[in-house]
Design an enzyme around this catalytic site. Structure first.
Site, short mmCIF file in Angstrom:
data_model
loop_
_atom_site.label_atom_id
_atom_site.label_comp_id
_atom_site.label_asym_id
_atom_site.label_seq_id
_atom_site.Cartn_x
_atom_site.Cartn_y
_atom_site.Cartn_z
N LYS A 42 0.82 -1.22 0.00
CA LYS A 42 0.00 0.00 0.00
C LYS A 42 0.85 1.27 0.00
O LYS A 42 0.41 2.31 -0.46
CB LYS A 42 -0.94 0.01 1.22
CG LYS A 42 -0.18 0.19 2.53
CD LYS A 42 -1.10 0.13 3.75
CE LYS A 42 -0.28 0.38 5.00
NZ LYS A 42 -0.89 -0.09 6.22
N ARG A 137 -6.53 0.63 17.35
CA ARG A 137 -7.13 0.76 16.02
C ARG A 137 -8.04 -0.46 15.87
O ARG A 137 -8.92 -0.64 16.70
CB ARG A 137 -6.04 0.89 14.95
CG ARG A 137 -6.57 1.53 13.66
CD ARG A 137 -5.49 1.72 12.59
NE ARG A 137 -5.04 0.45 12.04
CZ ARG A 137 -4.08 0.33 11.11
NH1 ARG A 137 -3.48 1.42 10.65
NH2 ARG A 137 -3.72 -0.86 10.65
C1 PLP Z 1 0.10 -0.81 6.89
C2 PLP Z 1 -0.08 -2.09 7.61
C3 PLP Z 1 0.99 -3.00 7.69
C4 PLP Z 1 2.38 -2.68 7.17
O1 PLP Z 1 2.96 -1.68 7.95
P1 PLP Z 1 4.48 -1.22 7.80
O2 PLP Z 1 4.75 -0.38 8.96
O3 PLP Z 1 4.55 -0.48 6.51
O4 PLP Z 1 5.32 -2.46 7.76
C5 PLP Z 1 0.74 -4.21 8.32
N1 PLP Z 1 -0.47 -4.54 8.81
C6 PLP Z 1 -1.51 -3.68 8.76
C7 PLP Z 1 -2.82 -4.08 9.33
C8 PLP Z 1 -1.34 -2.43 8.16
O5 PLP Z 1 -2.38 -1.59 8.10
#
Ligand code: PLP
Length: 369
Positions: A42, A137
């Site tokens: 993402k 969250r």
């Molecule tokens: C964005 C996200 C990740 C990845 O996070 P990073 O800090 O970029 O490694 C993993 N799990 C969830 C649920 C996320 O929203």
């Protein structure tokens, strides 16, 4: 130069060779400790050219937060199973079940609807139930809620497969993925296992912020999946560089549109800037300054940009302009020349989804030749 053949700016430059090295290096370290990698794309909007590199590097899942990106990855022919990492909206379940093999989940209403949708599509959709361990969250709150949901999925949702339990840390609440927190996750997962009478396939121990447990060799043994975005994308964890990874896979190259000596302190009565704020201006006298044809609309926070030339400093920005102090730079920074920046995760999220950005993939073959 002929205007038609001229390079266009601003550019988001993507070095696919360095990306490959970051993926391979990270995946190897995880594998060595029995950890499955769900690579999260993402951060760069799931751009298919870059996603293909992940596809070739043996990640176990490719994950993203938006169902639109799942569809694009599917249409780009990505073979790695897709993981939906934002707990799905009811309105997105059709696409989530269609394109993702697995999703993270935290709500019984959504799980029931996902079960029905999977039935309609004649599929078995995998789910990982999220436990909120205090980051506040997504996630079931407290062990009872989680166990109750797990039992319902296991016994009354034939079109869903309960693949595991996971958590997310360090996003809203800025809670660290300490050994204690991850032990707590294992404890929650084992409560679920006792209730359903079998072992779960995955215990998903968080994002890049959990990677230090691998580096320090103190990951609880039962954690066997991490969802890794930032660490692979720009070789950082929470903005801090990891020494064995590249920090310049994704960079910004922007064009100088004005260069002249100007004061550093505004002249006249100071009110508010383009965003309704009154920044603090420091008077450093008259300096050599350059203006770039790129702004906040493209990259978010200008002070997250890191010029590769240490003699250049970012002074500020408006929507479409960036103001640099280039007094100490050995480069001329003349009109028509370009300036390069390393990026923070936040810059990249904006840039990769901006229509104003030229996206330039630097292929691996060209570099070798
Ligand atoms: C964005 C996200 C990740 C990845 O996070 P990073 O800090 O970029 O490694 C993993 N799990 C969830 C649920 C996320 O929203």
């Amino acid at each position: 130069m002929n205007q038609e053949t001229r390079e266009r700016y601003p550019q988001l430059r993507v070095d696919l060779g360095k990306l490959r090295e970051n993926i391979t290096c990270t995946v190897e370290r995880c594998r060595a400790q029995g950890i499955t990698v769900a690579a999260i794309v993402k951060g760069f909007h799931g751009l298919p050219h870059a996603a293909h590199v992940y596809d070739q590097c043996g990640c176990d899942f490719l994950g993203t937060s938006r169902s639109e990106q799942l569809r694009e990855l599917h249409e780009a022919g990505i073979q790695t199973p897709l993981l939906m990492i934002r707990v799905p909206m009811l309105s997105a379940l059709g696409d989530v079940v269609r394109y993702a093999q697995c999703s993270l989940q935290s709500d019984l209403t959504v799980l029931r609807a996902a079960n029905a949708e999977a039935g309609r599509q004649n599929k078995r959709h995998q789910v990982i139930l999220m436990a909120d361990l205090g980051d506040l969250r997504e996630g079931f709150w407290g062990p009872e809620e989680l166990v109750e949901a797990a039992v319902e999925v296991e016994t009354r949702m034939p079109h869903l497969e309960l693949l595991g339990v996971g958590t997310n840390l360090g996003c809203y609440g800025a809670i660290a993925a300490t050994r204690d927190k991850l032990d707590e996750l294992v404890c929650r997962a084992e409560q679920v296992e006792r209730a359903i009478g079998r072992r779960l396939t995955y215990i998903s121990g968080g994002a890049s912020s959990s990677f230090p447990r691998i580096l320090e060799d103190n990951m609880p043994p039962r954690i066997n999946m991490l969802r890794l975005g930032e660490i692979i994308i720009n070789g950082r964890i929470g903005g801090e560089a990891v020494d064995f990874l590249h920090q310049d896979v994704f960079t910004l190259r922007a064009e100088v549109i004005e260069r002249r000596r100007k004061p550093t302190y505004p002249v006249g009565q100071i009110t508010v800037d383009a965003f309704g704020k009154t920044p603090l201006y420091i008077d450093r006298g008259v300096r050599e300054k350059a203006l770039l044809g790129v702004g906040k609309v493209d990259y978010g926070d200008p002070f997250d940009l890191m010029p590769t030339d240490p003699g250049i400093e970012v002074m500020g920005a408006s929507s479409d302009h960036t103001i640099l102090d280039v007094e100490d730079s050995p480069n001329p920074c003349a009109v028509g020349e370009t300036v390069d920046f390393l990026l923070k995760y936040g810059n990249l999220v904006y840039m990769s989804s901006s229509h104003n950005m030229q996206i330039k993939f630097i292929e691996e073959e060209k570099k070798r030749g």
